[in-house]
Design a protein around this motif. Structure first.
Motif, PDB file in Angstrom:
ATOM      1  N   ASP A   1      47.987  57.646  57.975  1.00 22.88           N
ATOM      2  CA  ASP A   1      47.607  57.626  59.098  1.00 22.88           C
ATOM      3  C   ASP A   1      46.361  56.789  58.841  1.00 22.88           C
ATOM      4  O   ASP A   1      46.021  56.013  58.102  1.00 22.88           O
ATOM      5  N   SER A   2      45.281  57.579  59.337  1.00 27.93           N
ATOM      6  CA  SER A   2      44.339  55.991  60.123  1.00 27.93           C
ATOM      7  C   SER A   2      42.743  57.062  58.959  1.00 27.93           C
ATOM      8  O   SER A   2      43.379  57.983  58.769  1.00 27.93           O
ATOM      9  N   LEU A   3      41.718  55.754  58.906  1.00 25.10           N
ATOM     10  CA  LEU A   3      40.805  56.388  58.063  1.00 25.10           C
ATOM     11  C   LEU A   3      40.336  57.572  58.763  1.00 25.10           C
ATOM     12  O   LEU A   3      40.080  57.025  60.235  1.00 25.10           O
ATOM     13  N   PRO A   4      39.671  58.425  58.261  1.00 28.28           N
ATOM     14  CA  PRO A   4      39.362  59.510  58.915  1.00 28.28           C
ATOM     15  C   PRO A   4      37.557  58.895  59.368  1.00 28.28           C
ATOM     16  O   PRO A   4      37.256  58.141  58.665  1.00 28.28           O
ATOM     17  N   LYS A   5      37.696  59.223  60.723  1.00 24.45           N
ATOM     18  CA  LYS A   5      36.262  59.189  61.052  1.00 24.45           C
ATOM     19  C   LYS A   5      34.289  59.733  60.841  1.00 24.45           C
ATOM     20  O   LYS A   5      35.243  60.993  60.866  1.00 24.45           O
ATOM     21  N   TYR A   6      34.269  58.935  60.675  1.00 25.95           N
ATOM     22  CA  TYR A   6      32.371  59.604  59.942  1.00 25.95           C
ATOM     23  C   TYR A   6      31.307  59.494  60.498  1.00 25.95           C
ATOM     24  O   TYR A   6      31.198  58.351  60.964  1.00 25.95           O
ATOM     25  N   GLU A   7      30.843  60.627  61.752  1.00 26.91           N
ATOM     26  CA  GLU A   7      29.612  59.729  62.220  1.00 26.91           C
ATOM     27  C   GLU A   7      28.740  59.649  61.224  1.00 26.91           C
ATOM     28  O   GLU A   7      27.402  61.241  61.006  1.00 26.91           O
TER      29      GLU A   7
ATOM     30  N   THR B   1      42.860  47.004  57.853  1.00 24.30           N
ATOM     31  CA  THR B   1      43.707  47.811  58.725  1.00 24.30           C
ATOM     32  C   THR B   1      43.919  49.084  58.881  1.00 24.30           C
ATOM     33  O   THR B   1      44.585  49.177  59.503  1.00 24.30           O
ATOM     34  N   ASN B   2      42.661  50.144  58.373  1.00 24.78           N
ATOM     35  CA  ASN B   2      42.343  51.130  59.175  1.00 24.78           C
ATOM     36  C   ASN B   2      43.326  52.362  58.527  1.00 24.78           C
ATOM     37  O   ASN B   2      43.964  52.960  59.166  1.00 24.78           O
ATOM     38  N   GLU B   3      43.719  51.925  57.593  1.00 27.38           N
ATOM     39  CA  GLU B   3      44.568  52.358  56.829  1.00 27.38           C
ATOM     40  C   GLU B   3      44.301  53.510  55.496  1.00 27.38           C
ATOM     41  O   GLU B   3      43.409  53.079  54.910  1.00 27.38           O
ATOM     42  N   TYR B   4      45.526  55.012  55.904  1.00 26.37           N
ATOM     43  CA  TYR B   4      44.713  55.776  54.816  1.00 26.37           C
ATOM     44  C   TYR B   4      46.172  56.315  54.058  1.00 26.37           C
ATOM     45  O   TYR B   4      47.134  57.009  55.331  1.00 26.37           O
ATOM     46  N   LEU B   5      46.122  56.354  53.019  1.00 22.40           N
ATOM     47  CA  LEU B   5      47.798  56.708  52.745  1.00 22.40           C
ATOM     48  C   LEU B   5      47.636  57.881  51.792  1.00 22.40           C
ATOM     49  O   LEU B   5      46.632  57.083  50.200  1.00 22.40           O
ATOM     50  N   GLN B   6      47.796  58.600  51.061  1.00 18.39           N
ATOM     51  CA  GLN B   6      47.572  59.930  50.265  1.00 18.39           C
ATOM     52  C   GLN B   6      48.385  60.539  49.117  1.00 18.39           C
ATOM     53  O   GLN B   6      49.760  61.492  50.449  1.00 18.39           O
ATOM     54  N   ASP B   7      48.925  60.335  48.245  1.00 15.85           N
ATOM     55  CA  ASP B   7      50.384  61.741  48.128  1.00 15.85           C
ATOM     56  C   ASP B   7      50.185  62.342  47.378  1.00 15.85           C
ATOM     57  O   ASP B   7      48.873  62.702  47.034  1.00 15.85           O
ATOM     58  N   GLN B   8      50.065  63.290  48.065  1.00 15.05           N
ATOM     59  CA  GLN B   8      50.534  64.758  47.721  1.00 15.05           C
ATOM     60  C   GLN B   8      51.091  65.955  47.495  1.00 15.05           C
ATOM     61  O   GLN B   8      52.448  65.647  48.025  1.00 15.05           O
ATOM     62  N   GLU B   9      50.910  66.535  46.214  1.00 18.05           N
ATOM     63  CA  GLU B   9      52.579  67.689  46.149  1.00 18.05           C
ATOM     64  C   GLU B   9      51.817  68.772  46.254  1.00 18.05           C
ATOM     65  O   GLU B   9      50.781  69.675  46.294  1.00 18.05           O
TER      66      GLU B   9
END
Length: 301
Positions: free
Chosen positions: A131-137, A113-121
């Protein structure tokens, strides 16, 4: 048994095998343990005048913050990466805060699903980066090495550095401007010999690079596009990441563990996008800088 009956039997067996294969694929799960280690050069942050004993004591106190253990739970499409809470020491929570900078929580990725979730304090506030998954070349180098029982291949990429990534903070290189600064300072001193020593903002001495090169080692023996933290996008599980002064190395892999874990999406915190969160961090850092300068200015008066 006539030909028609034989064909029906083979067809039934074939369908059963396909169904079994799909079930096995959907039921597949793995667990990987990673050790993360970040090095710090105290000499670059005013530590040159410290005694070896003092440096050793500081590094021991920072150890729980610089060396961590994480667990990556993954299947064909999803993964969850989080710190191993069972190994967290009582003092680690305080050190982790870095004076309020906060800590990284679980990271969820879904390559389907190209899904990115991060729990951040961050500074006492809970955020959920959605957000969407970070793209790496990724660039394949053709180099290989063995990590445990797995043959790994090397890939490199360039990534942007997050504003809150203290692990990549470094002392600003002023060699090129040193001569100009010295000349300017001499001129100011000559102009006003009674001038008080100019306040030097420590924030001016620190910078975070805009981007860095990362190196990944992945194995096609485990053909899932997963890896530690935010990293993914290779045709196999990433077993090692070298990013700036941080190395993340896989130390143990368990495929299809007896007790499978449910991969749950993090849900706590104010939902923000990656860029929005970066703006929040930058704004807070500027506020801290302004407060520090104001306090210092008040002391001189």
């Amino acid at each position: 048994m006539n030909l028609r009956t034989t064909l029906k039997t083979y067809a039934s067996i074939f369908i059963m095998l396909i169904a079994f294969g799909l079930h096995a694929q959907n039921d597949f799960q793995g667990e990987a343990v990673y050790m993360s280690k970040t090095t710090v050069d105290l000499d670059n942050f005013g530590g040159r005048e410290l005694s070896p004993e003092r440096k050793k004591m500081i590094m021991e106190r920072m150890k729980s913050m610089l060396e961590k253990t994480f667990i990556l739970t993954f299947n064909k499409t999803e993964s969850m990466y989080k710190e191993d809470e069972a190994l967290e020491s009582p003092a680690q929570g305080g050190m982790r805060m870095m004076g309020g900078m906060g800590s990284n929580g679980p990271v969820y990725k879904n390559v389907k699903t190209n899904e990115y979730l991060q729990d951040q304090e961050f500074f006492g506030k809970q955020f959920l980066i959605n957000d969407s998954l970070p793209k790496y070349e990724w660039k394949m180098t053709g180099e290989t090495k063995q990590i445990g029982q797995y043959m790994c291949f090397k890939a490199t990429a360039v990534k942007k550095v997050d504003a809150a990534d203290w692990t990549n903070m470094r002392r600003r290189d002023r060699d090129e401007d040193k001569k100009k600064d010295d000349e300017k300072e001499d001129a100011e001193v000559q102009k006003d010999s009674t001038k008080k020593e100019e306040f030097k903002d420590p924030f001016d001495e620190i910078e975070i690079p805009e981007e860095i090169e990362i190196t990944a080692w992945y194995t096609m023996q485990i053909p899932v596009s997963a890896g530690p933290g935010e990293y993914w996008g290779l045709p196999g599980l990433i077993l090692e990441i070298n990013s700036g002064r941080t190395t993340i190395l896989c130390t143990k892999i368990t495929l299809n563990p007896e007790n499978k874990k449910e991969i749950k999406k993090p849900t706590k915190g104010k939902e923000v996008g990656r860029e929005e969160y970066q703006d929040i961090v930058k704004k807070k850092m500027e506020e801290m800088r302004a407060m520090f300068r104001a306090r210092r200015g008040g002391r001189r008066n």
